[in-house]
Design an enzyme around this catalytic site. Structure first.
Site, PDB file in Angstrom:
ATOM      1  N   GLY A  61      11.159  -2.573  -2.560  1.00 21.91           N
ATOM      2  CA  GLY A  61      11.181  -2.881  -1.196  1.00 21.91           C
ATOM      3  C   GLY A  61       9.867  -3.643  -0.915  1.00 21.91           C
ATOM      4  CD  GLN A  72       4.283  -4.251   0.969  1.00 19.01           C
ATOM      5  OE1 GLN A  72       5.324  -3.957   1.332  1.00 19.01           O
ATOM      6  NE2 GLN A  72       3.617  -3.925  -0.178  1.00 19.01           N
ATOM      7  CB  CYS A 124       2.329   0.409  -3.027  1.00 17.16           C
ATOM      8  SG  CYS A 124       2.137  -0.428  -1.795  1.00 17.16           S
ATOM      9  CG  LEU A 125       5.558  -4.681  -4.927  1.00 17.09           C
ATOM     10  CD1 LEU A 125       6.740  -5.434  -4.198  1.00 17.09           C
ATOM     11  CD2 LEU A 125       5.565  -4.932  -6.348  1.00 17.09           C
ATOM     12  CG  HIS A 174       6.542   3.055  -0.004  1.00 13.05           C
ATOM     13  ND1 HIS A 174       5.584   3.293  -0.813  1.00 13.05           N
ATOM     14  CD2 HIS A 174       6.239   1.455   0.239  1.00 13.05           C
ATOM     15  CE1 HIS A 174       4.650   2.567  -1.116  1.00 13.05           C
ATOM     16  NE2 HIS A 174       4.918   1.322  -0.693  1.00 13.05           N
ATOM     17  CD  GLU A 175       9.061  -0.733   1.608  1.00 13.31           C
ATOM     18  OE1 GLU A 175       8.190  -1.587   2.193  1.00 13.31           O
ATOM     19  OE2 GLU A 175       8.880  -0.583   0.402  1.00 13.31           O
ATOM     20  CG  HIS A 226       4.176  -0.931   3.530  1.00 14.76           C
ATOM     21  ND1 HIS A 226       2.672  -1.163   3.275  1.00 14.76           N
ATOM     22  CD2 HIS A 226       4.641  -0.723   2.243  1.00 14.76           C
ATOM     23  CE1 HIS A 226       2.496  -1.078   1.861  1.00 14.76           C
ATOM     24  NE2 HIS A 226       3.763  -0.825   1.383  1.00 14.76           N
TER      25      HIS A 226
HETATM   26 NI    NI Z   1       4.239  -0.586  -0.748  1.00 12.28          NI
END
Ligand code: NI
Length: 161
Positions: free
Chosen positions: A44, A49, A86-87, A128-129, A132
């Site tokens: 995701g 991000q 998380c990226l 999670h998204e 963000h």
């Molecule tokens: Ni993330």
């Protein structure tokens, strides 16, 4: 390829604004986000991000890529523990407790209303998204011990870079 913003970047702490028109710019952004998500690799990716303050995310939990425009969680229930990463905070993950089921609403890329009753993994990705897009990183979902440890590691990383 879009650059994925990392922990410490202020754009990750700002709430995004609703997409007003799903136009070519949004389509191009979504294509770039999907490509960057696969390259990372991740499941995701939220627009902020990649530095864009618009309320949309892309995801793929095994059924192909999908974008949700102006997503909102309107209902959540239960409790489920899952190891989450998380990226924007690469290389780290934590067991995090969150609701097990969520009801997500939003728009598809065609502008159609989307309503998804998600459970477990899919529900986790959505939470999670959406976090963000509200300017919330998973670090804020950690318990006190986890957060203390995480900040120690992140501070050491910042000093080393
Ligand atoms: Ni993330």
């Amino acid at each position: 390829m879009l650059t994925i913003r990392q922990y410490g970047d202020p754009v990750l702490k700002q709430a995004t604004k609703d997409v007003e028109e799903i136009d070519g710019t949004v389509a191009k952004l979504v294509d770039g986000m999907v490509e960057s998500m696969y390259a990372a690799p991740g499941v995701g990716l939220a627009a902020n991000q990649v530095g864009v303050q618009r309320r949309l995310f892309v995801y793929d939990i095994g059924d192909g890529p999908r974008a949700i425009i102006n997503p909102r969680i309107v209902e959540s229930s239960g409790e489920w523990t899952f190891e989450e990463g998380c990226l924007s905070v690469p290389g780290l993950s934590w067991e995090i407790v969150r609701p097990k089921q969520v009801h997500l609403v939003g728009l598809s890329m065609d502008g159609d209303e989307v309503s998804i009753e998600a459970d477990e993994y899919e529900a986790r990705v959505f939470q999670h998204e959406v976090d963000h897009l509200d300017g919330t990183l998973l670090l804020e979902r950690l318990n006190d011990d986890q957060r203390r440890e995480a900040l120690k590691i992140l501070r050491a990383r910042a000093l080393a870079s």
